[in-house]
Design an enzyme around this catalytic site. Structure first.
Site, PDB file in Angstrom:
ATOM      1  N   CYS A 285     -46.179 -58.296 -60.324  1.00 16.63           N
ATOM      2  CA  CYS A 285     -44.977 -59.113 -60.530  1.00 16.63           C
ATOM      3  C   CYS A 285     -45.268 -60.290 -61.455  1.00 16.63           C
ATOM      4  O   CYS A 285     -45.354 -60.112 -62.666  1.00 16.63           O
ATOM      5  CB  CYS A 285     -44.415 -59.564 -59.182  1.00 16.63           C
ATOM      6  SG  CYS A 285     -42.701 -60.162 -59.262  1.00 16.63           S
TER       7      CYS A 285
ATOM      8  N   HIS B 285     -43.265 -54.430 -56.499  1.00 18.60           N
ATOM      9  CA  HIS B 285     -44.176 -54.826 -55.419  1.00 18.60           C
ATOM     10  C   HIS B 285     -44.728 -53.587 -54.717  1.00 18.60           C
ATOM     11  O   HIS B 285     -44.049 -52.984 -53.889  1.00 18.60           O
ATOM     12  CB  HIS B 285     -43.449 -55.732 -54.420  1.00 18.60           C
ATOM     13  CG  HIS B 285     -43.317 -57.137 -54.899  1.00 18.60           C
ATOM     14  ND1 HIS B 285     -43.859 -58.210 -54.230  1.00 18.60           N
ATOM     15  CD2 HIS B 285     -42.730 -57.644 -56.005  1.00 18.60           C
ATOM     16  CE1 HIS B 285     -43.595 -59.330 -54.899  1.00 18.60           C
ATOM     17  NE2 HIS B 285     -42.904 -59.004 -55.981  1.00 18.60           N
TER      18      HIS B 285
ATOM     19  N   GLU C 157     -46.831 -53.423 -52.401  1.00 16.79           N
ATOM     20  CA  GLU C 157     -47.120 -53.672 -50.983  1.00 16.79           C
ATOM     21  C   GLU C 157     -45.886 -53.661 -50.100  1.00 16.79           C
ATOM     22  O   GLU C 157     -45.984 -53.712 -48.870  1.00 16.79           O
ATOM     23  CB  GLU C 157     -47.847 -55.013 -50.820  1.00 16.79           C
ATOM     24  CG  GLU C 157     -46.973 -56.255 -50.864  1.00 16.79           C
ATOM     25  CD  GLU C 157     -46.559 -56.679 -52.267  1.00 16.79           C
ATOM     26  OE1 GLU C 157     -45.945 -57.762 -52.390  1.00 16.79           O
ATOM     27  OE2 GLU C 157     -46.846 -55.945 -53.231  1.00 16.79           O
TER      28      GLU C 157
END
Length: 795
Positions: free
Chosen positions: A122, A214, A216
């Site tokens: 990001c 993202h 995660e």
């Protein structure tokens, strides 16, 4: 993540590294070591979830976490030979703001002798791109908590990956058209909204790779573990080709970079630990006993006494807990910024200096010698601390940069807890009532209380048999209360300011709130019949807005009435404790025609509602990963649940320690998780620290009790805390006898005395929020509590 970048390092292939060590004459056995990322304050970013992703993707790696302003660029460069790779974490913020990126910008231009593989996420991608000449732009339509299909070149980071659905949290993006140093690897096609947006890129010469989405996030599929493993494959290949040596980890490096992630909390248990207290219990079968009658039997109507009730007034709540307080029940109060904590017992106040400790550590020390065993296993509460913790107490632990400002509704303590040694627990799903005591040889009280509970049930049964049907409970007040709502124009203007922060990349979601004040004529106790105005008000609130996590907490100088629908955090009793958080984002009030199908379409079918919920789920996962490590799972995501008066969009996140963590750690882990998770993410937005700092500039007063939590920490090690919403509170020290006598003489008052109640309300502001609709939603939340005051006048 703001001001954060993660360094990862994993060892090279063991056989190759061992051979290189032997060539240098060293007989060293190497275990794969790994990543690094920056420690406190963990609530700042998503680094813990990112660290968990890398640990899952590269088993056995070590992880350290540091902030991007924690070490000078020159010092970092000198120590990079201890690492196999670096990970630059997500935002928020802008790559052009030095405060947001810190030393990250220097990493891209590091000298060749220090060069190593880097993976950006990001803000990490944006920083990489801007540093090599890309143009930074704003998206026309912000993507916060939204899932996009990723189009990718099938090699490199995406070799063998297949379809990717990825979660995006960004309002800025990069244009690589004139950036010759970088090669795009993946895109999202936003159509008319934003066109084609770069989702991954690599440097053509240097070992730098990055993704905009993202990996995660709980809702990223296909682009998480698979992409991280590909990065590690590419990083190892580059390391071998360039003959880069990774030095074995030196323990002295822990002083610079901190311990390996995730380090379990340390518990300083005295040796030998004191023997646990034994819980004494009486179990009664009492069909249909009313919790209100139990409270009134125990003296709740005496406004000058303390009283605590944690009330499961609606499904899915089950247990209601009443503290049987005495004048000697230990009471603990603390205000943020104080160097002392006050402990009150009876008429005696003592003050203890915190010194270099914190209120959290002090309370853990207070509870340790009071641990207990022998209670009924199925009961969540045997005794322990009950009360509330303020929003500002949680803010303090974030180390946020905030200026001093005024409080609203009086000087309420930030910690207000009482230690409950005797209690009554009513199981709403059975006919069982439990009388409990932590005091030694307390059989006489238990027998007497058992008889009183039986008598209470008999009286209630007789009243139902002989009395006519009860009318709907009326308001506790007769003269109309005066309500002062927040200023509408100011609130809407601040919603627009929130949206500007969101568009600038400073936050993904901001929970903007404002206080409402209610001035109520005060009911004064007569000499013969004590009558509590706050208790009467609570009974009306309970009847009109029943909630699974309701409460009546009268801990002078504060009285809190809550009809909260939301559990914040529960922690089951050891051994094998499980921590559970149940964030609610999205509510539809029940009405004719609002079926489950209608509610699901309005909630789980709404991009805005799901995005709000997802952002908080990812934030909570991060908080939980930071304490328990890898074992965090989302048991339920965005499921519509039915409650007494509403449909709500609920997710469930659970975490637990490794089985060999040890009982001493488990006994206090719930307290540590609470400390690390406050203030509740649903009341701040995400990322938490930056959102808190922004909200502090947009709200005029400290929130105080509102937006904090209330609940208990049991002597058996379990705990349960709810979010302080749909609540009102007042500041009112108990009257001295002479004041009470004067107040009872109505002839001395031209107008009856009044008391001020404060309630807070607000909403999660996202890029998709409509200011007018957000104002209306806030007013609806206020009205759910105001209804308890009856007909009101608006000032």
């Amino acid at each position: 993540m703001t001001r954060t970048f993660s360094r990862i390092w994993s060892g090279m292939e063991e056989s190759v590294l061992r051979r290189r060590m032997e060539d240098k004459g060293k007989n060293t056995y190497v275990i794969i070591e790994g990543f690094s990322a920056f420690p406190e304050p963990r609530t700042l970013t998503g680094c813990d979830s990112l660290a968990a992703l890398f640990r899952r993707s590269i088993p056995g790696c070590d992880i350290h976490i540091i902030r991007n302003d924690e070490i000078a660029s020159e010092s970092l460069a000198q120590h990079l030979h201890y690492f196999s790779a670096v990970v630059v974490g997500p935002g928020p913020g802008s790559p052009t703001n030095p405060v947001d990126v810190g030393i990250v910008k220097d990493l891209w231009n590091i000298a060749d002798e220090h060069l190593l593989p880097v993976f950006g996420v990001c803000l990490g991608l944006q920083s990489l791109a801007v540093e090599f000449g890309a143009r930074l732009k704003r998206l026309n339509v912000v993507k916060h908590g939204q899932v996009s299909q990723i189009i990718h070149a099938e090699g490199d980071l995406f070799k063998g990956v297949g379809d990717v659905a990825a979660v995006r949290y960004h309002s800025l993006h990069v244009d690589l058209d004139n950036c010759e140093a970088l090669e795009p690897l993946a895109w999202a096609d936003d159509g008319k909204e934003n066109g084609r947006v770069v989702m991954a890129a690599k440097h053509k010469v240097r070992p730098f790779w990055a993704v905009q989405y993202h990996p995660e996030s709980v809702c990223t599929h296909g682009g998480g573990v698979e992409v991280v493993q590909n990065f590690w494959r590419l990083a190892k290949k580059w390391t071998l080709v360039h003959d880069r040596m990774v030095r074995p980890w030196n323990s002295s490096m822990d002083t610079i970079f901190g311990p390996s992630w995730a380090t379990l909390p340390l518990v300083n248990t005295p040796s030998p630990p004191p023997p646990p207290v034994t819980v004494s219990t009486r179990v009664l079968d009492l069909a249909g006993i009313a919790i209100a009658d139990v409270c009134e039997m125990l003296g709740v109507t005496n406004e000058n006494s303390g009283f605590v009730l944690l009330d499961s007034a609606a499904q899915p709540g089950r247990f209601s807990i009443v503290g049987c307080l005495t004048s000697d029940s230990p009471k603990i109060t603390y205000t943020v910024g104080d160097v002392r904590v006050r402990l009150s017992t009876g008429q005696k106040d003592s003050y203890e200096n915190l010194g270099s400790s914190t209120i959290w550590t002090w309370l853990a020390d207070f509870m340790r010698p009071r641990r207990a065993c022998g209670g009924v296993p199925d009961l969540p509460f045997w005794g322990g601390l009950v009360g509330f913790l303020s929003y500002e107490l949680g803010v303090q632990s974030l180390s946020a940069s905030l200026c001093a400002r005024g409080k609203i509704g009086g000087q309420h303590p930030d910690v207000n807890l009482v230690f409950v040694e005797r209690s009554i627990v009513v199981d709403g799903s059975s006919n069982k009532v439990y009388a409990q005591s932590l005091l030694p040889d307390d059989g006489v009280w238990l027998d007497r209380m058992s008889q009183s509970l039986k008598q209470c049930t008999r009286q209630q049964t007789e009243e139902v048999r002989t009395s006519p049907a009860k009318r709907r409970r009326k308001s506790a007040v007769t003269t109309p209360p005066v309500v002062a709502l927040p200023d509408r124009e100011k609130y809407i203007a601040r919603i627009n300011q929130c949206k500007e922060h969101l568009f600038a990349g400073d936050s993904y979601e901001l929970c903007l709130t404002a206080p409402t004040r209610i001035s109520v004529p005060k009911t004064v106790a007569s000499r013969d019949t004590a009558r509590s105005s706050s208790w009467e008000l609570y009974k009306v609130l309970r009847a009109r807005n029943p909630a699974p996590h309701a409460a009546y907490l009268r801990l002078h100088p504060s009285t809190l009435l809550s009809s909260s629908p939301e559990r914040f955090l529960s922690y089951s009793r050891p051994p094998y404790s499980i921590c559970q958080l149940r964030p609610i984002k999205g509510t539809v009030r029940k009405a004719p025609g609002v079926t489950r199908a209608v509610a699901e379409q309005a909630l789980s079918g709404s991009t805005k509602e799901v995005a709000e919920n997802l952002m908080i789920v990812d934030l909570i996962r991060h908080d939980l990963h930071g304490v328990v490590g890898e074992d965090v799972v989302v048991k339920q995501f965005c499921k519509v649940e039915e409650y007494k008066t509403v449909w709500q969009l609920v997710s469930v996140i659970e975490g637990k320690l490794p089985d060999d963590a040890g009982r001493d750690i488990e006994m206090e882990l719930g307290w540590e998780i609470l400390r690390r998770s406050l203030p509740p993410g649903i009341m701040t937005g995400a990322p938490k620290k930056r959102s808190v700092e922004i909200l502090h500039t947009l709200e005029d007063y400290d929130r105080g009790i509102y937006s904090g939590v209330f609940g208990y920490w049991c002597v058996g090690g379990g705990s349960d805390w709810s979010v302080t919403i749909r609540s009102c509170f007042k500041h009112d020290d108990p009257m001295r006898p002479e004041e009470e006598a004067e107040a009872q003489d109505d002839s001395t008052h031209e107008t009856p005395p009044s008391e001020e109640w404060v309630l807070g309300a607000g909403g999660a502001i996202t890029a998709l929020s409509d200011p007018e609709a957000e104002w209306e939603e806030m007013v609806v939340k206020v009205e759910s509590v105001i209804r308890a005051f009856g007909e009101v006048e608006f000032s």
